[in-house]
Design a protein around this motif. Structure first.
Motif, short mmCIF file in Angstrom:
data_model
loop_
_atom_site.label_atom_id
_atom_site.label_comp_id
_atom_site.label_asym_id
_atom_site.label_seq_id
_atom_site.Cartn_x
_atom_site.Cartn_y
_atom_site.Cartn_z
N GLY A 117 69.42 23.94 21.75
CA GLY A 117 68.29 23.71 22.98
C GLY A 117 67.26 24.12 22.59
N LEU A 118 66.56 23.44 24.72
CA LEU A 118 65.15 24.04 23.96
C LEU A 118 65.24 24.75 24.61
CD1 LEU A 118 64.14 19.87 26.06
CD2 LEU A 118 64.38 21.35 23.27
N TRP A 119 63.76 25.33 24.09
CA TRP A 119 63.50 27.49 24.47
C TRP A 119 63.42 27.07 25.98
CZ3 TRP A 119 60.70 31.01 25.39
CH2 TRP A 119 61.28 33.00 25.36
N ASP A 166 51.95 26.19 27.19
CA ASP A 166 50.98 26.31 25.76
C ASP A 166 50.94 28.26 26.91
OD1 ASP A 166 50.55 25.42 24.80
OD2 ASP A 166 48.03 24.64 25.21
N ILE A 167 52.37 29.01 27.51
CA ILE A 167 52.37 29.99 27.93
C ILE A 167 52.14 30.91 26.99
CG2 ILE A 167 54.72 29.68 29.47
CD1 ILE A 167 55.90 30.84 26.67
N PRO A 181 60.50 24.27 21.56
CA PRO A 181 61.03 25.38 20.68
C PRO A 181 62.32 24.92 20.61
CG PRO A 181 59.05 26.70 21.10
CD PRO A 181 59.09 25.48 21.84
N VAL A 182 63.00 24.79 19.86
CA VAL A 182 64.35 24.79 19.77
C VAL A 182 65.20 25.92 18.95
CG1 VAL A 182 66.82 23.65 18.82
CG2 VAL A 182 64.53 21.99 18.96
N CYS A 218 59.68 25.65 27.94
CA CYS A 218 58.37 25.92 27.24
C CYS A 218 57.80 25.00 25.65
CB CYS A 218 58.38 27.54 26.62
SG CYS A 218 59.04 28.21 27.63
N GLY A 219 56.91 24.21 26.37
CA GLY A 219 56.29 23.17 25.79
C GLY A 219 54.78 23.32 25.29
#
Length: 140
Positions: A42-44, A104-105, A37-38, A55-56
């Motif tokens: 920036g990236l989350w 995958d949190i 997520p952006v 987080c991916g």
């Protein structure tokens, strides 16, 4: 028709039940395209335990579970598709603080954390590398 599980999600499931080789899991993470997520340019990421976790997500379904909890109303969640190796080899070192990858949190019994340690992130930014670590390839 049900969408097939991503190879990384399958390796995570195997590892969580005590199977699979941890090195194979790290290799699969490095080869996998993750949806990150952006937000705010920036990236989350989240901070927990002194570590910044990028987080991916292994697929759009896993990302959607996360978005239901963290997105603003009915707004779509923007994301970048990044290779796991790029996240841990380029983005983590650029953050300038201990950082790892959380996958995958929002998936109960399906998440996995790749901490900032030797064998996952470059030695130069690994928290367990020690003072005598070889820093060839470290970035200035």
């Amino acid at each position: 028709m049900q969408q097939p599980k991503a190879a990384l999600a399958e390796r995570i499931a195997e590892r969580r039940t005590g199977g699979d080789d941890p090195r194979a899991l790290v290799g699969e993470m490095r080869r996998s395209v993750l949806l990150v997520p952006v937000a705010d340019g920036g990236l989350w990421s989240v901070r927990s335990g002194g570590v910044r976790w990028i987080c991916g997500f292994t697929d759009e379904i896993a990302l959607a579970r996360f978005a239901l909890r963290h997105a603003s109303g009915d707004q779509p969640m923007d994301y970048a598709a990044l290779l796991g190796a790029r996240i841990v080899d380029e983005i983590v070192p650029a953050l300038g603080e201990p950082a790892g990858l959380a996958v995958d949190i929002a998936t109960e019994e399906g998440s996995m954390f790749f901490p900032p340690v030797v064998g996952i992130v470059p030695d130069a930014v690994a928290v367990d590398a020690g003072a005598g670590a070889d820093t060839r390839g470290a970035r200035a």
